[in-house]
Design an enzyme around this catalytic site. Sequence first.
Site, PDB file in Angstrom:
ATOM      1  N   HIS A   1      49.538  53.639  41.754  1.00  0.00           N
ATOM      2  CA  HIS A   1      49.621  54.994  41.184  1.00  0.00           C
ATOM      3  C   HIS A   1      49.366  54.951  39.672  1.00  0.00           C
ATOM      4  O   HIS A   1      48.653  55.791  39.119  1.00  0.00           O
ATOM      5  CB  HIS A   1      51.017  55.589  41.412  1.00  0.00           C
ATOM      6  CG  HIS A   1      51.272  56.045  42.814  1.00  0.00           C
ATOM      7  ND1 HIS A   1      50.420  56.897  43.487  1.00  0.00           N
ATOM      8  CD2 HIS A   1      52.296  55.787  43.677  1.00  0.00           C
ATOM      9  CE1 HIS A   1      50.913  57.140  44.700  1.00  0.00           C
ATOM     10  NE2 HIS A   1      52.042  56.482  44.836  1.00  0.00           N
TER      11      HIS A   1
ATOM     12  N   HIS B   1      45.790  54.637  38.785  1.00  0.00           N
ATOM     13  CA  HIS B   1      45.112  55.915  39.036  1.00  0.00           C
ATOM     14  C   HIS B   1      45.313  56.826  37.815  1.00  0.00           C
ATOM     15  O   HIS B   1      44.385  57.480  37.344  1.00  0.00           O
ATOM     16  CB  HIS B   1      45.712  56.550  40.298  1.00  0.00           C
ATOM     17  CG  HIS B   1      44.884  57.637  40.905  1.00  0.00           C
ATOM     18  ND1 HIS B   1      45.287  58.383  41.983  1.00  0.00           N
ATOM     19  CD2 HIS B   1      43.654  58.125  40.573  1.00  0.00           C
ATOM     20  CE1 HIS B   1      44.347  59.264  42.297  1.00  0.00           C
ATOM     21  NE2 HIS B   1      43.352  59.131  41.459  1.00  0.00           N
TER      22      HIS B   1
ATOM     23  N   HIS C   1      52.500  48.760  45.021  1.00  0.00           N
ATOM     24  CA  HIS C   1      52.239  50.144  45.426  1.00  0.00           C
ATOM     25  C   HIS C   1      52.333  51.089  44.218  1.00  0.00           C
ATOM     26  O   HIS C   1      51.416  51.863  43.942  1.00  0.00           O
ATOM     27  CB  HIS C   1      53.261  50.545  46.502  1.00  0.00           C
ATOM     28  CG  HIS C   1      53.158  51.965  46.963  1.00  0.00           C
ATOM     29  ND1 HIS C   1      52.568  52.316  48.157  1.00  0.00           N
ATOM     30  CD2 HIS C   1      53.578  53.131  46.395  1.00  0.00           C
ATOM     31  CE1 HIS C   1      52.618  53.641  48.294  1.00  0.00           C
ATOM     32  NE2 HIS C   1      53.227  54.157  47.241  1.00  0.00           N
ATOM     33  N   GLU C   2      53.448  50.993  43.488  1.00  0.00           N
ATOM     34  CA  GLU C   2      53.650  51.902  42.345  1.00  0.00           C
ATOM     35  C   GLU C   2      52.622  51.631  41.239  1.00  0.00           C
ATOM     36  O   GLU C   2      52.182  52.545  40.553  1.00  0.00           O
ATOM     37  CB  GLU C   2      55.082  51.790  41.799  1.00  0.00           C
ATOM     38  CG  GLU C   2      56.171  52.186  42.797  1.00  0.00           C
ATOM     39  CD  GLU C   2      56.011  53.587  43.380  1.00  0.00           C
ATOM     40  OE1 GLU C   2      55.374  54.453  42.745  1.00  0.00           O
ATOM     41  OE2 GLU C   2      56.521  53.820  44.497  1.00  0.00           O
TER      42      GLU C   2
END
Length: 649
Positions: A436, A439, A432-433
């Site tokens: 980020h 991105h 999940h991290e």
Amino acid sequence: GLFGVPELSCPEGFQEAQDRALQESEQLVQKACSTPPGPETVMIFDQLSDSLCRVADLADFVKVAHPDFAFREAAEEACRNIGTMVERLNTDVELCQSLRRLLADETVMSSLDAETRRVAELFMFDFEISGIHLDEEKRKKAVDLNVRILDLCNEFLIGTHIPNKIDKHVLPEHIRYNFTAEGNYLRVAGLHADCPDDLVREAAYKIFLHSNAQQLARLEELLASRNSLAQLVGYDTFAHRALQGTMAKNPETVRQFLEKLSEQLSKRTQKDFEMMTKMKMKLNPHNSMLMPWDHPYYSGVLRAERYNIDPGLYCPFFSLGACMEGLNSLFSQLLGISLYAEQTKRGEIWSEDVRKLAVVHETEGLLGYIYCDFFQRPDKPHQDCHFTVRGGRLKEDGEYQLPVVVLMLSLPNSARGAPTLLSPGMMENLFHEMGHAMHSMLGRTRYQHVTGTRCATDFAEVPSILMEYFANDYRVVNQFARHYKTGQPLPKNMVSRLCESKKVCAAADMQLQVFYAVLDQIYHGKHPLKKSTTEILKETQEKVYGLPYVHNTAWQLRFSHLVGYGAKYYSYLMSRAVASMVWKQCFAQNPFDRAMGERYRREMLAHGGAKEPMLMVQGMLQKSPSVEDFVDALVSDLDHDFETFIMDS
């Protein structure tokens, strides 16, 4: 110095960095005011934003994560001072005029590219929500309200974590050992949601969530101040102000989304509550009524009973090294990107277990740096998060300023000689991290103001949640999950069981999230509120969630997301809906499809916040999704996979 910033080799350096940023910003303000309207105006504004953010973003991270108190304190001070400067600039009439001249000049505006136009409009929006169009007296009021709101947010946030104390004689003797003793008192610091003893969970719930007059006053003042500020600058409610520029666009769409989702979930949620009640009756025949403190515990019991998913069975297959290899391999196949460990210089990192990764593209070269702060240590917050330390942007000399981010996790420190082993939940959080972080690395915008994750809140979680879908796909997991001793791959049925177990009681879990999101919307909706925040909680809990409100409790006083996600808590659900649609349509057939990976980069990651979020979603899905599409995507994720069901039967 920290992150290679020479001044930050000692806490006093923050003062120096901050003074330089403030000096630089004064010069840029003068330059902006004397430059004729044109693309250079936007460039100067972005430089201004960059010079302040480079200190503020770095300080935002250091104030929560640095082991040295002096560093944390100096960073906190820098954040406050830069924040005050930003508020001042947002109400600087002359500075605003220079931007207004540009926006009013149709000839110049039509000659600008879409990204420059959007960034100019976003800067203008910052002025407007700070009340630039008001007379001097009202502008001063807006600044004062902003400062007060910042203080209230900090105070409320601290209050959400403070433990409650109770005279130990109030609790039965046989459960006292579950809580920390302090003289004649017991300290209750959380909900003890996983404790098998119903009485312990009930006591923790009633004590930890007991109402507190001071915290209640803070929350009421915070909500009222936010509403006053929104109305002062021309919005009906704080929610209307907060939702400008998001995917949802306005509170009406959010309300529609939450109502329709709740409607679709209601039968499934009822079923989930019935299953939990049966399980409670089986384990505790004397008291079978399902209460709010039962939901997390009994849903876990049902999961474990049905799918034997003891984390201990999985951890040996998820060593940290193997998981990082898995991410590297996935990014390489999807996006042509590799992660390389870099040597750090003296004083660059804040703890010797921090690792620095260079992110390198096969043809474009170095894209940026990720600092991995993965392990637990005293005084480090127990939360997994991604921090932007420096945003990417195209510099005046034509070079690209590389983005720098930190990924913070709370992994256990491994025993000597053994690798760090992750539970399935930790592995999913790591993915999940990393979503980020990618991105941030690939949102290579010309302007720092919209780089990477600097985008609408309800879009920002899409790349990270999408990575969870990859982390739960056997084809992806099979590439890296190996037993650290034997090298044996993780069996397919173990991955399937894990994925299916997450669907047990998932409707009730989602319904709980809908309840939080609805509560957040009401609190930030029309003021004055019709009732007290606690009465609203009681009413909403019974109507939307379905489990009874418990007398004398005030869960909203522990709702820390009201600070960072005020009026935007729905974002998690909406981002998950988009991620689900992207996964099913673009990656479910082949999670390593390079052409899809490139499309994902081009349509969704590359723009940061420089393009309207709904346009990015349309570009990826090649259609414009409706509220119903969002709801269907979330609900269809709850359906059990027939093949696994048959295999397990």
